[in-house]
Structures are given as C-alpha cells and as structure tokens.
Design an enzyme around this catalytic site. Structure first.
Site, mmCIF file in Angstrom:
data_model
loop_
_atom_site.group_PDB
_atom_site.id
_atom_site.type_symbol
_atom_site.label_atom_id
_atom_site.label_comp_id
_atom_site.label_asym_id
_atom_site.label_seq_id
_atom_site.Cartn_x
_atom_site.Cartn_y
_atom_site.Cartn_z
ATOM 1 N N TYR A 156 0.800 -1.224 0.000
ATOM 2 C CA TYR A 156 0.000 0.000 0.000
ATOM 3 C C TYR A 156 0.832 1.274 0.000
ATOM 4 O O TYR A 156 0.287 2.357 -0.183
ATOM 5 C CB TYR A 156 -0.951 0.002 1.200
ATOM 6 C CG TYR A 156 -2.218 -0.788 0.953
ATOM 7 C CD1 TYR A 156 -2.189 -2.177 0.909
ATOM 8 C CD2 TYR A 156 -3.432 -0.156 0.769
ATOM 9 C CE1 TYR A 156 -3.337 -2.909 0.689
ATOM 10 C CE2 TYR A 156 -4.595 -0.873 0.547
ATOM 11 C CZ TYR A 156 -4.538 -2.240 0.503
ATOM 12 O OH TYR A 156 -5.683 -2.960 0.281
ATOM 13 N N LYS A 213 2.724 -15.185 3.898
ATOM 14 C CA LYS A 213 2.966 -16.057 2.739
ATOM 15 C C LYS A 213 4.477 -16.252 2.666
ATOM 16 O O LYS A 213 5.104 -16.056 1.622
ATOM 17 C CB LYS A 213 2.382 -15.374 1.478
ATOM 18 C CG LYS A 213 2.390 -16.232 0.245
ATOM 19 C CD LYS A 213 1.505 -17.458 0.310
ATOM 20 C CE LYS A 213 1.748 -18.369 -0.883
ATOM 21 N NZ LYS A 213 1.174 -19.716 -0.725
ATOM 22 N N ASP A 246 -3.210 -18.490 2.198
ATOM 23 C CA ASP A 246 -4.100 -19.310 1.359
ATOM 24 C C ASP A 246 -4.828 -20.351 2.214
ATOM 25 O O ASP A 246 -6.046 -20.528 2.116
ATOM 26 C CB ASP A 246 -3.342 -19.954 0.186
ATOM 27 C CG ASP A 246 -2.017 -20.591 0.571
ATOM 28 O OD1 ASP A 246 -1.608 -20.463 1.746
ATOM 29 O OD2 ASP A 246 -1.390 -21.231 -0.294
ATOM 30 N N ASP A 270 -6.592 -6.783 4.084
ATOM 31 C CA ASP A 270 -7.689 -6.260 3.264
ATOM 32 C C ASP A 270 -8.525 -7.421 2.732
ATOM 33 O O ASP A 270 -9.760 -7.416 2.828
ATOM 34 C CB ASP A 270 -7.111 -5.446 2.103
ATOM 35 C CG ASP A 270 -8.208 -4.921 1.195
ATOM 36 O OD1 ASP A 270 -9.202 -4.391 1.726
ATOM 37 O OD2 ASP A 270 -8.084 -5.062 -0.034
ATOM 38 N N ASP A 274 -12.683 -8.936 3.949
ATOM 39 C CA ASP A 274 -13.899 -9.017 3.124
ATOM 40 C C ASP A 274 -14.466 -10.438 3.220
ATOM 41 O O ASP A 274 -15.686 -10.635 3.312
ATOM 42 C CB ASP A 274 -13.606 -8.687 1.650
ATOM 43 C CG ASP A 274 -13.912 -7.221 1.312
ATOM 44 O OD1 ASP A 274 -13.752 -6.367 2.196
ATOM 45 O OD2 ASP A 274 -14.317 -6.947 0.162
HETATM 46 C C1 IPM Z 1 -10.635 -1.171 2.752
HETATM 47 C C2 IPM Z 1 -10.633 -0.761 1.300
HETATM 48 C C3 IPM Z 1 -9.392 0.064 0.977
HETATM 49 C C4 IPM Z 1 -8.186 -0.819 1.250
HETATM 50 C C5 IPM Z 1 -9.353 0.624 -0.458
HETATM 51 C C6 IPM Z 1 -10.546 1.513 -0.735
HETATM 52 C C7 IPM Z 1 -8.093 1.352 -0.767
HETATM 53 O O1 IPM Z 1 -10.748 -1.878 0.480
HETATM 54 O O2 IPM Z 1 -10.636 -0.280 3.623
HETATM 55 O O3 IPM Z 1 -10.664 -2.364 3.052
HETATM 56 O O4 IPM Z 1 -7.776 -1.587 0.372
HETATM 57 O O5 IPM Z 1 -7.662 -0.730 2.357
HETATM 58 MN MN MN Z 2 -11.088 -3.713 1.544
#
Ligand code: IPM
Ligand code: MN
Ligand code: NAD
Length: 376
Positions: A156, A213, A246, A270, A274
C-alpha cells in the site's frame, strides 16, 4: 457550636458545584465521503445522538463531489487539523465512478491511515445471528474473532513504478515495504489486544495467529516470522500460531471457530476481512477502526461506496452503526457503545434490517428502528 453556612468565597470549603462531574464532550469529525457513505453515516450519526453521548460533531465535505468541484482532496493541513482538533474521526467510504483515478480515495483514506500513522486496522468479526451466516449449523457465539491488519506499510505504500509504458517491454513494479518497527508494533498490538479484550461471551481471548505467505515471499515473510517469534515470547500465556494466507482462507470458511486474534500485513488483511465480512452477513455488517493508541483515530465501515446501490436507500447502515459504537467504546463511552450494539442485535434478531440481510427495511428505516429501540 453551630456551623456557619459557608460562602462561595470561603476558600477552605469547596463550593457545591466543585463536586459536580465535569463532562468534556468528545469532538468527532464526520466525513461521509461518497456513494452509500453519504447515506449510512447520517444514519450512524443519528444513532450516536440518540444515545445522548457527550459528543460534538463537525462534518467535512471531503470526497468526490468536492474534488470534482474545486480539485481539493484534502485541504492544506487537513490531517494536522484532524489530529489537533478532534478526538476521533468517523468516515463513510470513498470511490466514485466519475473519478477514474481514485486519487481522492487514495489521498483522503490512505492519507489518513499513513499520514496520521494509524497503524492498527482493527476489524472485529462477530456473527450476531445464525441466519446471517452462509455456513451451515453455526452457533453465533462461535464466530467471534478480530483481524488486526497492518495499516501503514506493505504494497500500500505505492512504492514502485512503470517503465517503458506502452511498449512491449513495459515493466511494472509494486514494492512490498516491511519495516522491523512496523511489523513489531502491529504484532505487539495484536498480543496486547488479545490480553485486554474478552470475547462477547465474557471468556478471555487466548490465541494470536500470524498470517503470511513466507513460503513464497521469503524476505518480507522472514521478517514477520522472526519478529512474531520474538514478540510472542513476551506473552507466554497467549498461544502463538501461524498459517499461510491461502490456507487461512480455506479454514475461514471451513471452521471459523478456531480463530481468536489474527495479525497480518496490509494486503492480506484487506482480503481476509472481506471474506470474514461474508461470515457476518456481508459487507454491510462489518465495522473497523484505524487506530494509533493515544492519537486521534479513525473509524469506518469495512465496505466501500457501493455505487450501484447508492442513492436508493438500500444500503445496510449496521456496519456504520457498529463502527460508531466501536468509536464510542474507544473514546471511553462504553455504556453508549454497548447500548448501540444491543439495539443492532435486537434489530437483526427481529429482522428489522435492510434487504441484504433478509429484512424489509430501507437504510433510514433500519436506523430509525435502532433509535426507537435505544429510546425504549
Ligand atoms: C478497505 C478498502 C481500501 C483498502 C481501499 C478503498 C483502498 O478496500 O478499507 O478495506 O484496500 O484498504
Ligand atoms: Mn477492503
Ligand atoms: P463495496 O464494498 O462498495 O461493494 C461490494 C459489494 O457489497 C457490492 O455488491 C455492494 O452493493 C455490496 N455492499 C457494500 N456495502 C454494502 C452495504 N452497506 N449494504 C448493502 N450492500 C453493500 O466494494 P467495491 O464494489 O469493490 O467498491 C466500490 C467502490 O468503493 C470502489 O471505488 C472502491 O475503491 C471503493 N471502496 C472504498 C472503501 C473505503 O472507502 N473504505 C472500501 C472498499 C471499497
């Protein structure tokens, strides 16, 4: 001898108002941002207000609309101002199809994380009701872990470059930056978190799992491995575990009960959060805090600006509301935070939710239900 009633001028006896509690209001910056951020954050703000929490809220228009109007992403000294004038920041999301480069999101969101050095991205993963989880036969109390994501380094940092662009010899590099300081402080944060936080059922947290990893990315992984080993020795009462990212993804959908505190780098954090949001009912349910202990920290739902549902009163506001609760807890207003969490839990159990999690309500109506619950 009869005591004389004291006067306010009597320096030896404190006046009555001296004993009244002093309430200092917490100053919170509100940045709704783009898309559904502009719908869920106003709802979360009303919920904060409904708790009667001692807060002073100031809204900022940073986001795509402002950028398209005057080219400003972050006004001069914006981050200094946030750090100086506020106790916390509540953010919606950034991302607008009209801003193809996503420059404003990078400068505002990643800018806050990097320039305010908010190194711990804390993402609690808690299943409120079995009906929200895509897995079969899950007991809600079994999914209660937290991902601690490194938030200021890794890929990042955007170090790298493109050479010979547009030619057949084009080269693109994206550097993965890992400093000993950065790795050590996030790993220590995860152990400290484990030590200081209980699970929802009141039982202690006991395990920190480092996810990397290192079998393929040996340089960065090697540093994470060495530091994890060193720091874990300072916490003999906490079980230190490791999993490749993984394998962790597979385990997260096979048996999420095994997780307690997960610590990982920026990119893996990140991605796995999700996935973990999916376990809780989707992105609309997930909360997060971007924290630097002792500094002004920033709180945002995990989801993005969801342009396809923006402006339709469809977005689930619970991720933002639970984020607001997390922020209040961080500010020491844990009574208010717990009340909000209980009201959201009731809404989920009674299906007073938006469509994405099985209810019939719109964004605003789901928020209003929570507020009525808070008032009852
Ligand atoms: C998150 C988002 C951000 C990230 C993006 C929008 C840059 O996906 O906060 O999880 O990757 O950190
Ligand atoms: Mn995200
Ligand atoms: P997203 O989180 O916006 O949406 C992913 C999916 O989840 C979509 O189907 C969306 O409709 C759904 N969703 C998300 N939040 C929801 C909610 N509260 N209620 C109901 N459904 C919800 O991710 P994306 O589609 O990958 O990205 C859209 C934009 O948001 C992009 O510009 C991206 O860069 C940005 N983004 C910003 C942040 C942030 O600012 N923190 C985080 C993630 C993505």
């Amino acid at each position: 001898m009869q005591r004389q009633p004291h006067s306010l001028a009597d320096a030896t006896v404190p006046p009555f108002w001296y004993l009244l509690p002093v309430t200092t209001k917490k100053r919170i910056a509100i940045i709704p941002g783009d898309g559904i951020g502009r719908e869920v954050i106003p709802v979360a703000v009303k919920v904060i207000e409904a708790t009667g929490a001692p807060v002073e809220l100031s809204e900022f228009d940073w986001g795509a609309e402002r950028y398209l109007k005057d080219g400003v992403t972050v006004p001069p000294d914006g981050f200094t101002m946030l750090g100086r004038d506020f106790d916390a920041i509540l953010v919606g999301a950034f991302g607008d199809p009209r801003v193809k480069t996503n420059i404003h999101a990078k400068e505002i969101l990643l800018g806050m994380r990097f320039k305010m050095d908010l190194y711990a991205n804390v993402r609690p993963v808690r299943l409120l009701d079995a009906s929200l989880c895509p897995l079969k036969g899950v007991d809600p109390k079994d999914i209660d872990f937290v991902a601690v994501r490194e938030n200021t380094e890794g890929v990042y940092t955007d170090a790298g470059g493109v050479f010979k662009q547009g030619t057949p010899d084009e080269i693109a590099t994206q550097e993965d930056i890992n400093t000993r300081k950065g790795v050590e402080r996030i790993i220590r944060y995860a152990f400290e978190y484990c030590e200081r936080h209980k699970k929802q059922d009141g039982s202690p947290r006991r395990k920190v799992l480092m996810c990397d990893k290192s079998n393929a990315m040996t340089h960065a992984g090697g540093l994470w491995q060495r530091v994890f080993h060193e720091v874990s020795r300072e916490y003999p009462q906490i079980t230190a575990e490791h999993m490749y990212v993984d394998a962790l993804c597979m385990q997260m959908v096979r048996d999420p009960r095994q997780f307690d505190v997960i610590v990982t780098n920026n990119m893996f954090g990140d991605i796995i959060t999700d996935l973990a949001a999916g376990l809780q009912g989707g992105l609309g349910m997930a909360a997060s805090g971007n924290i630097h202990p002792g500094k002004t920290s920033m709180f945002e739902p995990v989801h993005g600006s969801a342009p396809t549902i923006a402006g339709k009163n469809m977005a689930n506001p619970f991720g933002a509301i639970l984020t607001a609760a997390m922020m209040l807890g961080h500010l020491g207003l844990s009574g208010e935070a717990e009340k909000i969490e209980a009201a959201v839990l009731a809404a989920v159990r009674e299906k007073r939710t938006t469509v994405d999690v099985g209810g019939p309500l719109g964004t605003r109506e789901a928020g209003e239900w929570v507020n009525k619950k808070l008032a009852s």
